[in-house]
Design a protein around this motif. Structure first.
Motif, PDB file in Angstrom:
ATOM      1  N   LYS A 133       0.656  -0.655  -5.010  1.00 14.67           N
ATOM      2  CA  LYS A 133      -0.147   0.524  -5.238  1.00 14.67           C
ATOM      3  C   LYS A 133       0.235   1.689  -5.032  1.00 14.67           C
ATOM      4  O   LYS A 133       0.880   2.149  -3.928  1.00 14.67           O
ATOM      5  N   GLU A 185      -3.653   4.560  -7.044  1.00 10.28           N
ATOM      6  CA  GLU A 185      -4.796   4.881  -5.861  1.00 10.28           C
ATOM      7  C   GLU A 185      -4.983   6.609  -6.033  1.00 10.28           C
ATOM      8  O   GLU A 185      -4.160   7.194  -6.599  1.00 10.28           O
ATOM      9  N   ASP A 204       0.886  -1.093  -0.251  1.00  6.70           N
ATOM     10  CA  ASP A 204      -0.033   0.033   0.112  1.00  6.70           C
ATOM     11  C   ASP A 204       1.038   1.182  -0.095  1.00  6.70           C
ATOM     12  O   ASP A 204       1.952   1.139   0.303  1.00  6.70           O
ATOM     13  N   ASP A 205       0.256   2.179  -0.612  1.00  4.66           N
ATOM     14  CA  ASP A 205       0.795   3.601  -0.468  1.00  4.66           C
ATOM     15  C   ASP A 205       2.417   3.678  -0.946  1.00  4.66           C
ATOM     16  O   ASP A 205       3.301   4.389  -0.298  1.00  4.66           O
TER      17      ASP A 205
HETATM   18 MG    MG Z   1      -3.369   3.766   0.176  1.00  6.45          MG
END
Ligand code: MG
Ligand code: C2E
Ligand code: MG
Length: 737
Positions: A659, A694, A638-639
């Motif tokens: 992501k 994202e 994530d991120d």
């Molecule tokens: Mg995120």
């Protein structure tokens, strides 16, 4: 020493008053002692001076009197001899007496006959008829005249001794002798009061009869005239006498001589009398002054050292040596001391640096320290009259004087503008802050204001476009403090207030849903929806996130089963795993249990681990990734891009999907960002990972991503996170496409 600490911890008003009173009491006591000492010394000195004047007077009177008496006895003896020898011729008498002129220091000697002719030993005969001294002398008694200038001429005054010589009862001659007045004056030579006592020989009527020594001295002469013509010389209450001449007070003593009712007066100026007393009291005064100075210096030094050590102690507890501002310990203390009128026009702003840990990791701790110093410096320069405190690490609290929100915005924009200019100018590395602002009101507790400001900050944490948010009284969730949230957690969990929202992910080429991310929402009983940015940081701190993430996974599995049961073709759902789990692996067996017991196809589940977790201290991340893979689930990073893990970490941990963080997508249009995006896309391909964008919000972002080969996206452009029912509807509609 810091301005604020100094102001707050200087010597208190109470201590100042006590000190002032102490000094006043001590000073009054000193004055009292000094005055008492001065008057006592004055009394003693006066007594001594008066005694001394009396003694001088007695001694001088005695000396003058003896000198006169000696000469009187001489004349008496001569007269007796004349009479016994029947020496009735002037010449015979003159021969008899001429030897005494020099012996007795007479100026002249002679015989006065009834014709008022004076036959002098020098042979001269002078008629003295009409001369008062001689007229008086022609008497059958001894006389001593007052001073007069000699009949024969001469510049020095003389006194006339006269003694009668009688033949039977008939006055035949008068033996006369003139004597220099100055000789008598010299007899009054005993002095005192350091030579400042004057002696006068006065007649019974108060006239000066013997010209005193130094009579040419103006002052002396004037004094003599004053004494001559005045009767103001009066005794004072102690029996001594004093008079005032020419504005000066004189002490005096009168001593009878026993001749002609003459008396000797000795006098001295009061000023001279007290010169000694003044000298003594001056010494006492100087001594006391010295003592005072020493006491003042001692008190001052003691106070100063107490003050210094107090300051040093305060400094150690309340001062941030790195940034040269006060620290968080000082904040509540300072807050208490703020006057209400200042509180009424003040805003509290609490802020921290976004991803400060990452900043330290990338640029090094020294740069991190420099950034903190830079922030403190800019606040000092831009808001010099406001207060800044460093709470902990990169957490700051500012107390800013403003009448209203508009003024606060002007002030804070000034600071942010400065940050921006310095970043653009390359003076400092790029950074963002997130700040929560709360207007302070008189009566609000420090905790309340602080907690409200933190809540306001929580609403924007991580949203880079907004750097500060005001606390808003009307929003319930914003008012909830960490404590309230923590204590409400268990109830909310039981009451199913934590709901799963799904944000679908799309294949941008086909426009079809490829899955969704499960995002938690706290839906209060009254329908208020609290986003995770508010409560997740709180539950991460309290570790309640462990229970929450389990509950989310359970709910997701249950809902997937229900959807399947309802004939909906389910897609892969990603569940977020907090970084807290990376320190506590207790979640892994629970995940296994939940997944296995739910019977959900594990390939339809993926777990999101935030990239910044990669450089958390001592995390065997690989262990988690491998565990989830063995379970059959996918793992997404994530991120990506926010942290600094880089390609190596990506390869080592074998994620299934990257992501790309929203901050990258926002940066589309900027050449450098685009270059990073493109290289990340190609890297993901090389590593055999999927890549998803994202936070896609705009059409141009979709177009660019497609052009560069990134086909998967999640963002408001396609859909915001939606409740389960909505997601179901979207899945059904998607199937029909
Ligand atoms: Mg995120
Ligand atoms: P995340 O995992 O990066 O989630 C994506 C966040 O971006 C979501 O915010 C989503 O609403 C938001 N977002 C998606 N598309 C867009 C867009 O086009 N524009 C903008 N401005 N935002 C977009 P959300 O739901 O507020 O979640 C915030 C963060 O909270 C998540 O970031 C995640 O780290 C955390 N979180 C959410 N649910 C959970 C959970 O169940 N467990 C854990 N541990 N963390 C969660
Ligand atoms: Mg996520």
């Amino acid at each position: 020493m810091n301005r604020v600490i100094k102001n707050e911890f200087g010597i208190s008003k109470k201590v100042k008053i006590i000190l002032l009173l102490g000094v006043l009491v001590f000073f009054s006591l000193s004055v009292f002692i000094y005055v008492k000492l001065y008057t006592d010394i004055k009394k003693i000195v006066r007594r001594q001076a008066v005694d001394s004047i009396r003694n001088i007077s007695e001694l001088n009177a005695d000396s003058v009197s003896r000198s006169i008496t000696n000469r009187k006895i001489l004349l008496d003896t001569i007269a007796a001899r004349i009479m016994s020898k029947d020496m009735w011729s002037a010449d015979a008498i003159l021969r008899d007496i001429e030897g005494y002129v020099g012996t007795y220091d007479f100026y002249n000697m002679g015989v006065l006959d009834e014709n008022m002719d004076v036959h002098l030993t020098s042979g001269d005969v002078i008629n003295v008829a009409g001369r008062p001294q001689f007229e008086t002398a022609w008497d059958d008694e001894f006389h001593l005249s007052e001073s007069y200038l000699p009949v024969s001429g001469g510049e020095y005054a003389v006194n006339l001794f006269s003694y009668p010589v009688c033949r039977g009862k008939e006055l035949k001659y008068v033996i006369i002798a003139t004597y220099y007045s100055k000789n008598l004056t010299e007899r009054m030579n005993i002095s005192s009061i350091r030579g400042n006592a004057f002696n006068f020989l006065l007649s019974g009527g108060g006239d000066v009869v013997i010209y005193p020594r130094f009579y040419e001295n103006k002052e002396y002469n004037g004094l003599m005239k004053y004494i001559n013509y005045t009767s103001k010389i009066i005794p004072d209450e102690s029996g001594d006498k004093y008079f005032v001449y020419n504005g000066e007070k004189y002490y005096a003593h009168f001593e009878q001589l026993g001749i002609n009712q003459w008396h000797l007066m000795t006098c001295a100026k009061e000023r001279e009398v007290f010169a000694d007393a003044n000298m003594i009291t001056r010494s006492v005064f100087m001594g006391m002054g010295l003592l005072w100075m020493m006491i003042i210096i001692a008190v001052f030094m003691t106070l100063y050292s107490v003050y210094r050590s107090r300051m040093e102690m305060r400094q150690a507890v309340f001062y941030d040596e790195l940034l040269h501002i006060e620290n968080g310990n000082f904040l509540p203390v300072f807050f208490k001391k703020l006057p209400p009128e200042e509180v009424a026009n003040m805003f509290m702003m609490t802020f921290d640096i976004d991803k400060f840990k990452e900043f330290n990791y990338i640029y090094g701790e020294e740069s991190g320290d420099n950034l903190l110093k830079y922030i403190a410096q800019i606040f000092r320069e831009e808001l010099p009259t406001d207060y800044l405190f460093r709470h902990l690490s990169d957490n700051f609290v500012a107390l800013v004087h403003c009448e209203d929100q508009k003024e606060f915005i002007e002030k804070i924009e000034k600071v942010l503008g400065r940050f921006e200019r310095d970043i653009d100018g390359g003076k400092i590395q790029s950074f963002d802050i997130s700040a929560g602002v709360r207007k302070m009101n008189v009566g609000d507790s420090f905790r309340r204001i602080m907690s409200d400001a933190l809540i306001a900050k929580g609403t924007i944490k991580g949203i880079q476009v907004q750097q500060y948010a005001f606390y808003d009284e009307n929003i319930l969730y914003k008012r909830m403090s960490y404590m309230e949230m923590e204590s409400d957690f268990a109830r909310a969990l039981r009451a199913n207030e934590f709901r799963v929202y799904y944000q679908p992910r799309f294949d941008m080429c086909t426009g079809k849903i490829i899955g969704a991310e499960a995002l938690v929402r706290w839906v209060k009983a009254d329908g208020t929806i609290i986003p995770p940015g508010i409560f997740i940081p709180c539950f991460e701190t309290s570790r309640q996130i462990i229970l929450l993430d389990e509950a989310m996974l359970e709910a997701v599995c249950r809902q997937m089963n229900e959807m399947e049961g309802d004939g909906i073709a389910i897609k892969k759902v990603s569940v977020n795993l907090s970084r807290v789990h990376l320190k506590n692996h207790g979640i892994l067996p629970k995940i296994e249990k939940i997944v296995k017991e739910s019977g959900v196809n594990p390939t339809k589940l993926s777990f999101e681990i935030t990239e910044s977790a990669l450089y958390e201290d001592s995390i065997p991340l690989k262990h988690i990734v491998d565990f989830l893979h063995r379970l059959g689930c996918k793992v997404d990073m994530d991120d990506y891009g926010v942290g600094v893990s880089g390609p190596n970490a990506l390869a080592a941990n074998q994620f299934d999907m990257i992501k790309l963080d929203k901050s990258f997508i926002d940066g589309i249009g900027d050449q450098r960002t685009e270059a990073v995006i493109k290289s990340t896309i190609s890297l993901s391909r090389t590593l055999g990972m999927e890549i998803l964008a994202e936070g896609v919000e705009e059409k141009y972002q979709v177009d660019s991503l497609l052009e560069w080969g990134c086909g998967l996206a999640q963002g408001f452009y396609f859909s915001p996170p939606v409740p389960e029912e909505e997601y179901r509807r979207m899945l059904v509609a998607d199937k029909r496409k």
